[in-house]
Design an enzyme around this catalytic site. Sequence first.
Site, PDB file in Angstrom:
ATOM      1  CD  GLU A 260      -2.174   2.009   1.565  1.00 38.32           C
ATOM      2  OE1 GLU A 260      -1.964   3.011   0.744  1.00 38.32           O
ATOM      3  OE2 GLU A 260      -1.917   2.183   3.082  1.00 38.32           O
ATOM      4  CB  CYS A 294      -1.006   7.039   1.021  1.00 40.63           C
ATOM      5  SG  CYS A 294      -2.470   6.366   2.068  1.00 40.63           S
TER       6      CYS A 294
HETATM    7  C1  UN1 Z   1      -2.766   6.397   4.925  1.00 42.95           C
HETATM    8  O1  UN1 Z   1      -2.652   7.871   4.601  1.00 42.95           O
HETATM    9  O2  UN1 Z   1      -1.765   5.846   4.772  1.00 42.95           O
HETATM   10  O3  UN1 Z   1      -9.000   7.223   4.145  1.00 42.95           O
HETATM   11  C2  UN1 Z   1      -3.694   5.510   5.093  1.00 42.95           C
HETATM   12  C3  UN1 Z   1      -7.469   8.251   4.998  1.00 42.95           C
HETATM   13  C4  UN1 Z   1      -7.657   6.896   6.082  1.00 42.95           C
HETATM   14  C5  UN1 Z   1      -6.702   5.793   5.676  1.00 42.95           C
HETATM   15  C6  UN1 Z   1      -5.089   6.501   5.159  1.00 42.95           C
HETATM   16  N1  UN1 Z   1      -8.522   6.463   6.731  1.00 42.95           N
HETATM   17  O4  UN1 Z   1      -7.185   9.088   5.009  1.00 42.95           O
END
Ligand code: UN1
Length: 507
Positions: A260, A294
């Site tokens: 991921e 992310c």
């Molecule tokens: C991440 O940034 O690694 O959708 C995960 C989101 C969060 C998860 C992000 N629930 O922004």
Amino acid sequence: MENILPVPQQSSKPGTSTGQQFWHSSDKTIDSYSPVDGKFIARVYASTRADYDRVVETAQAAFLQWRLVPAPKRGDIVRQMGDQFRLYKNDLGRLVSYEMGKSLQEGLGEVQEIIDICDFAVGQSRQLYGLTMHSERPAHRMYEQYHPLGVVGIISAFNFPVAVWSWNAMLAFVCGDVCIWKPSEKTPLTALACQQIIQDVLRNNDVPEGVSCLVTGGRDAGEWLARDPRVALVSATGSTRMGKAVGVAVAERMGRSLLELGGNNAIIVSPHADLDIAIPAIVFGAVGTAGQRCTTTRRLIVHESILPELRTRLARAYAQLHIGDPLEMGIHVGPLIDKEAVTNYQKAITEIRAAGGTFIVEPGVLDGTGYESGCYVKPCVAEARNEWPVVQRETFAPILYVMSYRTIDEAIALQNGVPQGLSSAIFTLNLREAEQFLCVAGSDCGIANVNIGTSGAEIGGAFGGEKETGGGRESGSDAWKAYMRRQTNTLNYGTTMPLAQGITFEL
Ligand code: UN1
């Protein structure tokens, strides 16, 4: 439960841990500083290769017992872990905010994600379903079952220092796996806190030590996991560069990986958008967690007819942002994780200017009272072109690139025209546009939303993306299957030996 390990060296600077015990075998340390005020928080021991091997052996021994515990009973243990996180939500949320720098609301939100995935995993523990099939042969039964994989390595990033571990670990636990967690070396304390929080549950239930393990360290520790054939699955969250290294190392030994990685997420704003809901979604997506999710909104693809209005409204919204100590109420944007991240922000700004980009909202590094750590930057908005190298890569900072489009086909092509494929969104009240965005020729991302921003995904859906994002799926839906091995079983309860495909084999 008898201890599997010899008596550990007690340490005030914990490092390596299997379930209930912390120890270290060298004096190599990792210092944790808060980006909030630049202060030193604590020092933890870094795991050595010998520590790591001891952890893997302990995890392997634990797996032999844990896999025999009925899945709903494993679910009950995860339920108790969720209860512990409810109890410690406030303290852990504050620690997440202080060590990582995200706002208190977001720190608490992250712990809420742990609690939610625990609940999800409890239900899942009674639903590790396989299918039954109709055999083509008489008096035969055919079905499939899911068995635990073994040792699961979890490499997590600083930006979600605890939630991402829990998405992996809680599902892995109910699936009958044991976990070795390698948290980011930038946020070791939150990881140690989680390990402590679940300790009592492990102990009270006589769960073998080694079901939940922790190794602290940098790149080395990640490489140990990636290259180790004793680790059945490596789940890695972080940069595409890290993910490529992990993916190749795991593939070389025919292990499994769940990746991921980076995103370069865009929101398309159509002339049919309700801007009153679009603006808060864009701003939260771009500046939340100081642009270090992310799923952060990095690109805004705006229909040319509404670009002037959007410029004005974005500038007005950004002017209202409060940047400062994330532990204080009313703060929207905290610091970046460290000074290296600030340098990367500055490099991107220089590149945007050199390419001819102009700013709707000006960038800058903040100094003076309240900003002593040197990690606070101004969220900014730049008009840019999609093909610029700076726009094509993920800079983990609150920089939003704005570009315009004429036709919906063009907008979708821009949205898909980056190496990453995590999250995407369109704001429109037009049904045709929305469906076109979601159809087979629409967004190529793992997450595609309508009238919702790119960040803030719920745990119930499968989380992950395509292309350089790595292809893995964590958290909800049927992501649990990645943590199990599938077995097809055919059983003959007849008195003859018919062969498949109608083959006859006379003796
Ligand atoms: C991440 O940034 O690694 O959708 C995960 C989101 C969060 C998860 C992000 N629930 O922004």
